[in-house]
Enzyme design. Structure first.
Site: not given
Ligand code: NAD
Ligand code: UDP
Ligand code: UDP
Length: 318
Positions: A146, A148, A210
């Site tokens: 993820y 990288e 954390q």
């Molecule tokens: P999510 O998993 O709910 O949504 C991701 C969506 O992408 C899903 O609908 C999935 O079906 C679709 N998808 C995955 N692989 C695919 C592919 N190969 N082709 C077509 N569709 C595909 O996650 P999210 O939280 O909504 O995240 C959305 C974006 O925001 C992601 O790129 C994620 O890396 C980024 N992001 C989210 C967070 C967060 O906290 N929610 C934090 C950092 C970055």
């Molecule tokens: N975590 C936890 N219990 C859970 C799920 C996650 O303690 O049931 C912790 C996880 O180890 C991390 C933090 O909560 O330290 C945030 O995890 P999340 O998977 O939401 O996102 P991350 O920030 O690690 O990508």
């Protein structure tokens, strides 16, 4: 108003569905591309009858040819459990997905925004994290697919910008939560809320010391749309997140208290390479976008609890 044609990859996911909602509501013509790997039609069901919303079931690893004015590139699983299920596929999604979206932007002249992540900072040595910090990622660990993948996507964005003059915006998203997270998504906020509502043990990984900074989804989407429509030449990367920092133990206690749950806290093994701390420096977002979060943790958690409570009742699980 002239309708903008906007492509959202990953539009059926947690963030993507909120984004599609906002964009349709604001009068745009939205194309949602998603293969439903972690997303769900339920998140966009209410939009499917709208003539200004189209859903295309498609894997972003493969090229796609549509015409549009703006592209939000969100397709990629975001939960560690989900992105580690098929790590090679995760890297392909980030890398080929970004390349195809950039190829499309190059051909159409569309402006394109990348949903990057705080994970590109890895397990950071500085706090809060500022955009100029280059990060500390373990290239061979379980999170690397993820981290990288997202880093190479940023590289592609800046190379398409320099080499082909593609109009890019790069957003580094910090932990975001809210309605439409999948019940089985595995991220901490949805896990804790669902466990506490059901009266099951609340699972803290490690000792819970954390930290994370949690942003409510409405604030995040507001920042995303502001960035897309920001001034010409401003590319980012820009951090978008809520600088309020909490330990995971504090989060567990807060969720249990707000629900009035009888759940116990139990401690389980800490996953490898789990970052110790995470907190965004949002000075750049404040200056460039006039953005800062408005919804603090307790208020956002209450809204999210209401959502999961209704959903669990609907499923007959409460
Ligand atoms: P999510 O998993 O709910 O949504 C991701 C969506 O992408 C899903 O609908 C999935 O079906 C679709 N998808 C995955 N692989 C695919 C592919 N190969 N082709 C077509 N569709 C595909 O996650 P999210 O939280 O909504 O995240 C959305 C974006 O925001 C992601 O790129 C994620 O890396 C980024 N992001 C989210 C967070 C967060 O906290 N929610 C934090 C950092 C970055
Ligand atoms: N975590 C936890 N219990 C859970 C799920 C996650 O303690 O049931 C912790 C996880 O180890 C991390 C933090 O909560 O330290 C945030 O995890 P999340 O998977 O939401 O996102 P991350 O920030 O690690 O990508
Ligand atoms: N691409 C796409 N849709 C388009 C234009 C391009 O999916 O509308 C894909 C194309 O198939 C290629 C990738 O985007 O694999 C990168 O495009 P670019 O033009 O940079 O690459 P090239 O075709 O020159 O290899």
């Amino acid at each position: 108003m002239i309708k903008k044609r906007i492509l959202v990859t990953g539009g059926a996911g947690f963030l993507g569905s909120h984004l599609c909602d906002r964009l349709v509501r604001e009068g745009n013509d939205v194309i949602c591309v998603d293969n439903l790997f972690t997303g769900s039609k339920d998140n966009i069901r209410h939009l499917l009858e709208n003539p200004y919303f189209e859903f295309i079931r498609h894997d972003v690893i493969m090229p796609i040819y549509v015409e549009c004015d703006q592209i939000y590139n969100l397709a990629c699983p975001a939960s560690p459990i989900q992105y580690q299920r098929d790590p090679i596929y995760t890297t392909k999604t980030s890398m080929y997905g970004a390349m195809n979206a950039l190829g499309l932007a190059k051909r159409t002249g569309a402006r394109i925004l990348q949903a990057s992540t705080s994970e590109i900072y890895g397990d950071p040595e500085i706090s809060p994290q500022v955009e100029s910090y280059r990060g500390r990622v373990n290239t061979i660990g379980p999170r690397a697919c993820y981290d990288e993948g997202k880093r190479v996507a940023e590289t592609l964005f800046f190379d398409y910008h320099r080499q082909h003059n593609v109009d890019i915006k790069v957003m580094r998203i910090f932990n975001t939560y809210g309605p439409n997270m999948d019940i089985g998504d595995g991220r901490v906020v949805s896990n804790f809320i669902v466990q506490a509502l059901k009266g099951e043990d609340v699972t803290i990984y490690g000792d819970g010391s954390q930290t994370r900074s949690f942003c409510y989804v409405d604030d995040l989407i507001d920042g995303m749309i502001r960035l897309m429509n920001s001034r010409d030449g401003f590319t980012g990367p820009v951090n978008i997140g809520n600088p309020g920092e909490f330990t995971i133990r504090q989060l567990a206690e807060k969720v249990i208290e707000l629900i009035g749950s009888k759940s116990r806290i139990i401690y389980q093994e800490l996953p490898k390479d789990d970052p110790v701390q995470r907190k965004p420096d949002i000075t750049l977002a404040r200056e460039e976008l006039g953005w800062e979060p408005t919804i603090q943790l307790e208020e956002g958690l209450k809204k999210t609890i209401t959502y999961f409570e209704a959903l669990l009742k609907e499923k007959g699980e409460l």
